[in-house]
Design a protein around this motif. Structure first.
Motif, mmCIF file in Angstrom:
data_model
loop_
_atom_site.group_PDB
_atom_site.id
_atom_site.type_symbol
_atom_site.label_atom_id
_atom_site.label_comp_id
_atom_site.label_asym_id
_atom_site.label_seq_id
_atom_site.Cartn_x
_atom_site.Cartn_y
_atom_site.Cartn_z
ATOM 1 N N PHE A 127 0.829 -1.205 0.000
ATOM 2 C CA PHE A 127 0.000 0.000 0.000
ATOM 3 C C PHE A 127 0.861 1.252 0.000
ATOM 4 O O PHE A 127 0.572 2.221 -0.706
ATOM 5 N N VAL A 128 1.928 1.219 0.790
ATOM 6 C CA VAL A 128 2.836 2.360 0.847
ATOM 7 C C VAL A 128 3.522 2.544 -0.503
ATOM 8 O O VAL A 128 3.660 3.670 -0.986
ATOM 9 N N ARG A 158 2.502 1.953 -3.559
ATOM 10 C CA ARG A 158 1.613 2.636 -4.515
ATOM 11 C C ARG A 158 1.387 4.093 -4.109
ATOM 12 O O ARG A 158 1.388 4.991 -4.962
ATOM 13 N N HIS A 159 1.189 4.334 -2.838
ATOM 14 C CA HIS A 159 0.969 5.686 -2.325
ATOM 15 C C HIS A 159 2.188 6.576 -2.624
ATOM 16 O O HIS A 159 2.039 7.707 -3.099
ATOM 17 N N ASP A 207 2.450 7.461 -6.281
ATOM 18 C CA ASP A 207 1.491 8.516 -6.629
ATOM 19 C C ASP A 207 1.984 9.893 -6.192
ATOM 20 O O ASP A 207 1.852 10.871 -6.924
#
Length: 170
Positions: free
Chosen positions: A64-65, A67-68, A71
């Motif tokens: 999750f980190v 991808r974050h 972005d």
């Protein structure tokens, strides 16, 4: 004049000063700071009590980190990732972010003696800053036994730091 985003990340023994340096860098570079310890303590407040628990929940958090962070970097904003890069497999995770986002990076490597780290660990245990867990010197010795210094052949842009007698990085 717009600058290109940079991914900042760290290598250094437990309690060497990575979190302190990460805060300074985020401020100095007007970057987003993402702290693994804080995220884990908020997402899994009761689940992490051993090093094996940490490894389990850290591995759940990282996709999750990743991808974050990609972005954020795509928006032209630098990121300071206060996650350990203390073994090659951890540093490979950072490499995957760098390559996917096609950004510049700096691996901030803190060289600190075991005795200084243990002194700073005792201080951290007493102060209990947000996201920190109480860790013993036995925990330090166990976790540090896995530590592997980054090497030039890993291909990272490395900046080294050495704490002085007061624990300040130079």
């Amino acid at each position: 004049m717009k600058t290109e985003p940079v991914l900042h990340f760290f290598c250094g023994k437990m309690a060497s000063g990575k979190t302190t340096l990460s805060r300074e860098l985020a401020s100095d570079h007007n970057a987003i700071l993402i702290s693994e310890d804080i995220w884990l303590s908020k997402l899994y407040p009761e689940e992490i009590s051993t090093f094996e628990d940490y490894l389990k929940y850290s591995s759940r958090l990282k996709p999750f980190v990743l991808r974050h962070v990609q972005d954020i970097l795509a928006q032209g904003i630098s990121v300071v990732l206060d996650f350990p890069g203390n073994v090659p497999s951890q540093r490979q995770w950072f490499r995957s972010i760098i390559e996917a986002a096609n950004v510049n990076h700096v691996l901030h490597y803190i060289v600190a003696s075991d005795s200084l780290c243990k002194e700073q660990l005792r201080k951290r245990n007493a102060e209990q800053p947000e996201g920190s867990m109480i860790m013993s010197e036995t925990d330090f010795d166990y976790i540090t036994s896995y530590f592997q210094t980054p090497t030039a052949d890993e291909g990272f842009n490395i900046i080294g730091y050495e704490p002085n007698q007061m624990g300040l990085l130079t």
